[in-house]
Design an enzyme around this catalytic site. Structure first.
Site, PDB file in Angstrom:
ATOM      1  N   LYS A 278       1.088  -1.161  -0.121  1.00 38.57           N
ATOM      2  CA  LYS A 278      -0.004   0.162   0.061  1.00 38.57           C
ATOM      3  C   LYS A 278       0.931   1.313   0.081  1.00 38.57           C
ATOM      4  O   LYS A 278       2.013   1.258   0.564  1.00 38.57           O
ATOM      5  CB  LYS A 278      -1.020  -0.103   1.385  1.00 38.57           C
ATOM      6  CG  LYS A 278      -2.098  -0.883   1.217  1.00 38.57           C
ATOM      7  CD  LYS A 278      -2.786  -0.890   2.552  1.00 38.57           C
ATOM      8  CE  LYS A 278      -3.931  -1.760   2.410  1.00 38.57           C
ATOM      9  NZ  LYS A 278      -5.050  -1.598   1.647  1.00 38.57           N
ATOM     10  N   ARG A 352     -10.215 -11.447   1.888  1.00 39.03           N
ATOM     11  CA  ARG A 352     -11.129 -12.770   1.565  1.00 39.03           C
ATOM     12  C   ARG A 352     -10.174 -13.979   1.562  1.00 39.03           C
ATOM     13  O   ARG A 352     -10.970 -14.936   1.478  1.00 39.03           O
ATOM     14  CB  ARG A 352     -11.525 -12.200  -0.051  1.00 39.03           C
ATOM     15  CG  ARG A 352     -10.167 -12.120  -1.184  1.00 39.03           C
ATOM     16  CD  ARG A 352     -10.612 -11.430  -2.304  1.00 39.03           C
ATOM     17  NE  ARG A 352     -10.881  -9.674  -1.863  1.00 39.03           N
ATOM     18  CZ  ARG A 352     -11.153  -8.981  -3.096  1.00 39.03           C
ATOM     19  NH1 ARG A 352     -11.337  -9.489  -4.372  1.00 39.03           N
ATOM     20  NH2 ARG A 352     -11.153  -7.794  -2.567  1.00 39.03           N
TER      21      ARG A 352
HETATM   22  N1  BES Z   1      -8.154  -3.663   4.354  1.00 41.32           N
HETATM   23  C1  BES Z   1      -8.551  -3.324   2.668  1.00 41.32           C
HETATM   24  C2  BES Z   1      -9.626  -2.617   2.705  1.00 41.32           C
HETATM   25  C3  BES Z   1      -9.702  -1.256   3.231  1.00 41.32           C
HETATM   26  C4  BES Z   1      -9.135  -0.179   2.393  1.00 41.32           C
HETATM   27  C5  BES Z   1     -10.456  -1.023   4.138  1.00 41.32           C
HETATM   28  C6  BES Z   1      -9.377   1.187   2.831  1.00 41.32           C
HETATM   29  C7  BES Z   1     -10.935   0.508   4.625  1.00 41.32           C
HETATM   30  C8  BES Z   1     -10.106   1.285   3.957  1.00 41.32           C
HETATM   31  C9  BES Z   1      -8.410  -4.671   2.054  1.00 41.32           C
HETATM   32  O1  BES Z   1      -7.602  -5.660   2.506  1.00 41.32           O
HETATM   33  C10 BES Z   1      -7.760  -4.017   0.867  1.00 41.32           C
HETATM   34  O2  BES Z   1      -6.643  -3.935   0.671  1.00 41.32           O
HETATM   35  N2  BES Z   1      -8.451  -4.080  -0.323  1.00 41.32           N
HETATM   36  C11 BES Z   1      -8.187  -3.841  -1.489  1.00 41.32           C
HETATM   37  C12 BES Z   1      -8.562  -4.936  -2.460  1.00 41.32           C
HETATM   38  C13 BES Z   1      -8.212  -4.626  -3.900  1.00 41.32           C
HETATM   39  C14 BES Z   1      -6.603  -4.905  -3.816  1.00 41.32           C
HETATM   40  C15 BES Z   1      -8.964  -5.542  -4.951  1.00 41.32           C
HETATM   41  C16 BES Z   1      -8.661  -2.392  -2.110  1.00 41.32           C
HETATM   42  O3  BES Z   1      -9.911  -2.395  -1.562  1.00 41.32           O
HETATM   43  O4  BES Z   1      -8.090  -1.631  -2.403  1.00 41.32           O
HETATM   44 MN    MN Z   2      -5.497  -5.356   1.846  1.00 42.25          MN
END
Ligand code: BES
Ligand code: MN
Ligand code: ZN
Length: 496
Positions: A278, A352
């Site tokens: 990230k 997931r």
């Molecule tokens: N924990 C995150 C989701 C999230 C993002 C929660 C921002 C709260 C605020 C999750 O694990 C994630 O990183 N999801 C990705 C999925 C993507 C790579 C398909 C996302 O939402 O960007």
């Molecule tokens: Mn994530």
């Protein structure tokens, strides 16, 4: 904060502060009217200083003919628009003023207002939850605890008592306690709140209420074949845990057996994204990625504390998502506990992956329904913002029950589609499915992924990415969706 239900007349109540509602256009609530009469119109005279909006407050002192030293007027907004939201705003506004004041005790007359078609029990529950929420503090890691005024010690809810209201009161107190626990777990930093910490917390709850507890270690997961969960946990120095906490509150030996509800909570104690790292900005907020797990612990704590006649099993996959030499790589193919294979195209879609194995594992308890709770997608925040939790379900009755409980708890959800049409986005050339489905409908394809592991179960998924915590100046955990889960569990067991 002690609560008691007792009918009291507002003009003679011996309390530090009488809290009264006033509608916009200077219309007094019945209790405010009584006080105004006793004070010979002093209250009405002060009204021009109270803004009309719901939650605005005005403090009056030493009113003639009134026993209490202080009277707090609280704006309710327009009478014809008065409903759940303005009521909650009024409770919050009143709570903020009482905190500012440092009041030690209060008689909270907002509970005798008519809120739409809600019964008084609803007012009682929401007054207690709103007050407790407003007085919540997380200062255990500050060495100087200045600016935390003495807590409001006693609140009288001035309506005539009944078994139904006493039940609502104990439900609300336990729910507030459970939500506060979830909030604290969310707020704890990721160097303290690790998978082991969550397991220890589950242990504490198990000991306190004599619940069943089982914690699967990495070796157990390997033996079972939880290839997806293990892939996420692989690069972390914190060992993963799969926590199973079981509360059996329904009468035993009764036929038919009381239905079992499974709650599966995402417990990523820190989400760096892994190799699909990230960006640095606000990455600290990924400590909240265990909010689903926290809400399961909070809800079970609440149900056990109120001795609810329900059966619930909480299943919490907990680990960190880290980059490193041992980390899962984009392109890796793993075999899940279900036997299905997954091509990991993005290691940041890790929620997931841990949930699919936990959902498969939860099936062995043969629950009548299973609900997973997860800060799953940023896309859900884009779709619904910070107001509604995303709801997905493969069963209409289950979805309707959750929607109703969510409205009742004012911990609201909005249902999203889970149509087969979206499934093709998860196609993979190398495995049974990919773990991402591209940007369009990102929260839906995440749910579609989970749906592939719950085909034989009555299942619902709550995406709480936008509702479990707040960013910015007010950064912190919200304790959602504990109120919804508690309400639904009671409903599910046919309690109300
Ligand atoms: N924990 C995150 C989701 C999230 C993002 C929660 C921002 C709260 C605020 C999750 O694990 C994630 O990183 N999801 C990705 C999925 C993507 C790579 C398909 C996302 O939402 O960007
Ligand atoms: Mn994530
Ligand atoms: Zn995550």
């Amino acid at each position: 904060m002690q609560f008691s239900i007792k009918a009291l007349s507002p003009e003679t109540a011996k309390t530090g502060c009488v809290v009264l509602g006033v509608y916009a256009s200077r219309e007094l609530s019945p209790s405010a009217g009584r006080v105004d009469k006793a004070a010979r119109g002093a209250l009405r005279k002060a009204l021009p200083d109270l803004p009309g909006r719901a939650g605005a407050t005005l403090l009056l002192r030493g009113l003639p003919g009134v026993a209490a030293e202080r009277v707090l007027l609280v704006g309710l907004g327009e009478r014809k628009e008065f409903a759940e939201s303005p009521f909650r705003d009024a409770v919050r506004g009143a709570a903020a003023a009482l905190r500012e004041l440092g009041a030690k005790d209060a008689a909270f007359y907002l509970v005798d207002l008519k809120v739409g078609s809600r019964p008084v029990a609803w007012n009682v529950r929401h007054a207690v939850l709103g007050l407790r929420e407003a007085f919540y503090r997380f200062d255990q890691l500050k060495t100087q605890k200045k600016g935390s005024p003495p807590a409001l010690a006693a609140v009288t809810l001035p309506v005539s008592s009944s078994p139904a209201l006493q039940g609502a009161l104990s439900e609300a107190i336990a729910t507030a306690e459970g939500a506060a626990l979830a909030r604290t777990l969310g707020n704890l930093p990721p160097n303290i709140c690790t998978p082991a910490y969550l397991a220890a917390e589950a242990g504490k709850i198990a000991r306190q209420f004599k619940l069943g507890l089982q914690v699967l270690e990495k070796g157990d997961m390997e033996k079972l074949g939880m290839g997806a969960l293990l892939a996420v946990a692989r690069a972390s120095h914190q060992p993963p845990k799969l926590i199973v906490l079981r509360y059996s509150g329904a009468a035993k030996g009764k036929k038919p057996r009381a239905p079992l509800l499974a709650l599966v909570g995402k417990g990523i104690t820190f989400d760096t994204g892994g190799i699909s790292l990230k960006p640095a900005g606000e990455m600290d907020e990924m400590k909240y990625d265990m909010s689903g797990a926290a809400s399961v612990l909070g809800a079970i704590h609440a149900l056990a504390a109120m001795k609810a006649p329900v059966n619930v099993v909480g299943v919490i996959p907990a680990c960190e998502n880290m980059p490193g030499g041992a980390a899962a790589k984009p392109g890796d193919v793993v075999t899940t506990l279900s036997g299905q294979t997954v091509e990991i195209l993005n290691t940041d879609a890790e929620g997931r992956l841990i949930l699919c194995d936990a959902l498969t594992y939860a099936a062995r308890f043969e629950p009548e329904a299973v609900i997973d709770i997860a800060t799953l997608t940023g896309a859900c925040v884009i779709a619904l913002g910070h107001v509604a939790t995303g709801l997905f379900a493969n069963d209409d009755k289950l979805a309707a029950g959750i929607r109703e409980a969510a409205d009742d708890a004012w911990d609201r959800v909005w249902q999203m589609p889970l149509w087969e049409d979206y499934q093709e986005q998860l196609r993979s050339n190398f495995a049974d499915m990919a773990n991402i489905g591209g940007r369009p409908g990102g929260s839906i394809t995440a749910a579609c992924f989970l749906a592939r592991f719950t085909r034989k179960q009555r299942w619902a998924h709550l995406d709480i990415a936008g509702t479990a915590w707040k960013g910015g100046r007010e950064k912190g955990s919200t304790g959602r969706p504990v109120p919804l889960l508690v309400r639904y569990a009671l409903k599910h067991a046919g309690k109300k």
